[in-house]
Design an enzyme around this catalytic site. Structure first.
Site, PDB file in Angstrom:
ATOM      1  N   GLY A 105       0.824  -1.206   0.000  1.00 36.12           N
ATOM      2  CA  GLY A 105       0.000   0.000   0.000  1.00 36.12           C
ATOM      3  C   GLY A 105       0.851   1.246   0.000  1.00 36.12           C
ATOM      4  N   GLY A 143       2.609   5.637   4.693  1.00 39.24           N
ATOM      5  CA  GLY A 143       1.836   6.373   5.681  1.00 39.24           C
ATOM      6  C   GLY A 143       0.470   5.812   5.988  1.00 39.24           C
ATOM      7  N   GLY A 177      -0.052   2.946   7.711  1.00 38.30           N
ATOM      8  CA  GLY A 177      -0.065   2.184   8.962  1.00 38.30           C
ATOM      9  C   GLY A 177       0.615   0.828   8.902  1.00 38.30           C
ATOM     10  N   SER A 184      -3.607  13.836 -18.532  1.00 35.25           N
ATOM     11  CA  SER A 184      -4.748  14.685 -18.198  1.00 35.25           C
ATOM     12  C   SER A 184      -4.822  15.932 -19.079  1.00 35.25           C
ATOM     13  CB  SER A 184      -4.686  15.104 -16.726  1.00 35.25           C
ATOM     14  OG  SER A 184      -3.585  15.964 -16.495  1.00 35.25           O
ATOM     15  N   LYS A 186      -6.391  21.354  -9.027  1.00 31.98           N
ATOM     16  CA  LYS A 186      -6.388  22.033 -10.319  1.00 31.98           C
ATOM     17  C   LYS A 186      -7.435  23.141 -10.355  1.00 31.98           C
ATOM     18  CE  LYS A 186      -4.776  17.889 -12.759  1.00 31.98           C
ATOM     19  NZ  LYS A 186      -5.121  16.825 -13.710  1.00 31.98           N
TER      20      LYS A 186
END
Length: 678
Positions: free
Chosen positions: A98, A101, A103, A550, A593
């Protein structure tokens, strides 16, 4: 109330092993995920759904009870906590994948606290009289190791005292004889020196008989937790120190130079390795052997060292392996090592976000209380300050009706806000302190991005009024959470080669370059021009290396404008990915954005309709900018292009090509797809 995470669970005797609930249908209360109402804390259930605090009523987070067990302090990762508790009871290995931060290390530490400390052992390494390069290993119950070493030292001390007494008696006799009888003073002194050094040399042999305490768990109250992240081979696998004096009676005994590695220190505990894929293949192979055998001999890791000649008997290392990393960790991880973990344990995916519910909001209140308690140097938070923390959690999640689980960064915000409040002498942290902390706790990347954005303002390349052909105000994200306006310009020229090309500049990276190439399909479909006879130049102005796709709708709009010679409104900015069929797909960072466009003075912003639910801009920007969600390139062009005759002609042509009216597009379902990085 105790806030020490090492404290044993209440209702359990110190010598009793922790009781681990491995029930698969455990309730939230069983997992410690609820926030109890006690003392001055109340829960307003009627208004809990609409209250950012989940209905909690308190004066400050100091009123909130913090769970004593570390496993119960983990926020949001319910599935991972169940697995950790089950793995601790069944002695299973775990791999956690994952984002940083979320856990992973905290859960690994929690697992160590759940393991029974009475199973710990001391490990001794002895001199081998038959082969000094193969020290012997002995395992004894916890606390016995120190007693054995002290007993050997006491025996060696008594033996040395007897030898010293005998030595001084012999020296006295020799010196007395040489002075009083033989009258040979020089010869007597020489003989005394020989006797002295002979005894001193023989004493080194008795010192070598004292074992070395390799692992000492006598004072440990919990099972060991060893973080071997980034450890080199010697630190992980153990090592034998080099001895510069290898002969002449000055050498250090081999067994005294043996050093335990992290996996030996983790015996009967937890060995945690983050970014497991960065461990070299040789170390991964040996780690795999240790996992399988439960023991691993220690030898010198440097081939040029005298320690390379030493190899102990197998040293016990019966640990639980907790490997962690990002998604790419599985790619470079040794397949056999992953197979060992998977075959004898669990693989866990750590969630980045969690659904926003009253119960989760109450847990976030408890999270703020936990961070203040653990730090010990910052004041507690009042309700308004906690509300602002939860609002920031919603923003950082990037998803509507979700809260972020990247709690390390959020904990940093809590501590910075606390430092600000303490510096001002306030009793509690207030909302204004959190707002100031949001400005001060920016990452290095974000600070660089903001500085870069400020520098760009000096050159007045921003255009927010009027219209221009082939110029579009695109949007991107720098530093993870800093929005930036990215002007894109397109120019059409007669072809110079065999066929028309789309040529892009501006330090584009691979994904963005592919997006430019893919846009050519849209251009061919929606433009009336024969682009095989033209070269299309696309420039990303003042970029530092754009990533992601994007900017697809930005490029397509700029090129179509240049081909058709139709102006584009400059009070408009846009972001969105584009399929080859013209569907506008969702992108990442849409909130940042939009805020960047509002700060720059734009009046409208186009975003993918699928991202409409992800918009969580600050209140101050809501009245400054109009958000236009779209699902198809035809809608983008309808809003972006200006000039009635030319625009109407383009719109009519779009209707004939797509076979559907623009009015119908507004009621269509938003296209699905994964958000792009930018």
């Amino acid at each position: 109330m105790s806030n020490d995470p090492t404290t044993d669970a209440p209702g359990r005797e110190p010598d009793e092993p922790p009781q681990v609930d491995d029930s698969t249908d455990a309730t939230p209360d069983d997992l410690g995920s609820s926030v109890d109402a006690s003392g001055d804390v109340e829960i307003d259930e009627e208004n809990a759904e609409d209250d950012l605090l989940g209905g909690l009523r308190f004066e400050s987070t100091g009123d909130i009870s913090v769970p004593e067990r570390l496993v119960d302090q983990v926020i949001g990762q319910e599935a991972a906590r169940k697995i950790v508790k089950r793995a601790a009871k069944q002695h299973r290995h775990v791999m956690m994948i994952g984002s940083p931060g979320t856990g992973k290390s905290m859960l690994a530490k929690a697992m160590a606290r759940l393991l029974p400390p009475e199973n710990l052992q001391d490990v001794l390494v002895y001199h081998n009289p038959d082969d000094s390069n193969e020290p012997k290993i002995r395992t004894v119950p916890t606390g016995k190791g120190e007693q054995i070493v002290e007993a050997h030292k006491e025996e060696a001390r008594k033996r040395n005292q007897m030898r010293s007494f005998l030595m001084w008696i012999i020296i006295a006799i020799i010196v007395g004889y040489s002075l009083l009888i033989a009258r040979q003073v020089l010869l007597g002194l020489l003989a005394a020196a020989v006797i002295y050094f002979a005894f001193r040399y023989s004493n080194r042999g008795s010192d070598a008989m004292v074992p070395k305490l390799l692992l000492n768990n006598a004072d440990r109250q919990t099972a060991p937790f060893e973080d071997a992240t980034g450890a080199h081979a010697g630190a992980l696998l153990g090592d034998v120190r080099h001895d510069p004096f290898q002969s002449g009676g000055m050498e250090t005994p081999s067994h005294d130079r043996v050093e335990a590695g992290a996996m030996h220190k983790a015996h009967k505990g937890v060995l945690f390795i983050d970014e497991i894929n960065t461990l070299d293949i040789r170390s991964q192979q040996k780690l795999m052997t240790a996992i399988q055998e439960g023991e691993f001999a220690i030898t010198g890791q440097s081939e040029r060292s005298s320690g390379a000649m030493v190899q102990t008997e197998p040293v016990p290392c019966d640990f639980i392996m907790v490997a962690a990393g990002n998604m790419d960790a599985m790619e470079n991880m040794h397949p056999a090592l992953r197979d060992r973990i998977k075959g004898y344990g669990y693989e866990v995916y750590m969630e980045d976000t969690i659904e926003d519910t009253p119960d989760m909001r109450r847990q976030y209140v408890r999270f703020v209380a936990q961070e203040a308690e653990k730090d010990g140097r910052v004041p507690h938070f009042n309700p308004d300050a906690v509300r602002e923390i939860i609002l920031e959690s919603k923003r950082r999640s990037g998803r509507k009706d979700h809260l972020t689980l990247k709690l390390r960064d959020l904990g940093g915000l809590v501590r910075v806000a606390g430092d600000i409040a303490k510096s001002e002498g306030e009793e509690f942290v207030e909302r204004e302190h959190v707002l100031e902390a949001k400005k001060r706790s920016r990452s290095i990347e974000q600070q660089f991005a903001d500085d870069y954005i400020d520098r760009r303002k000096d050159y007045e390349l921003k255009v927010t009024e009027g219209s221009a052909v082939g110029r579009v105000n695109g949007l991107a994200v720098m530093g993870g959470d800093s929005g930036i306006v990215l002007p894109v310009m397109a120019e059409v020229t007669p072809r110079q080669g065999e066929g028309g090309e789309v040529i892009a500049t501006g330090q584009l990276k691979e994904m963005a370059m592919e997006a430019v190439d893919n846009v050519s399909a849209i251009i061919k479909k929606y433009s009336d021009q024969d682009i095989s006879e033209k070269d299309i130049h696309v420039q990303f102005v003042q970029t530092q290396g754009v990533e992601g796709d994007s900017a697809s709708i930005t490029v397509a709009t700029a090129v179509i404008s240049a081909l058709e010679d139709i102006p584009i409104a400059q009070d408009l900015a846009m972001t969105g990915s584009l399929s080859v069929r013209g569907d506008v797909l969702p992108v990442g960072g849409v909130t940042h954005k939009i805020e960047a466009a509002a700060k720059a003075g734009y009046e409208r912003v186009i975003i993918p309709k699928a991202n409409e639910q992800d918009v969580m801009i600050e209140e101050e920007y809501e009245e400054q900018i109009e958000i236009i969600p779209v699902s198809h390139i035809s809608e983008v062009l309808d809003h972006a292009l200006v000039g009635e005759p030319e625009k109407d002609s383009m719109v009519d042509r779009l209707k004939s090509i797509t076979g559907k009216a623009l009015e119908a597009a507004e009621g269509s379902e938003a296209p699905s797809g994964s958000p792009s990085p930018q």
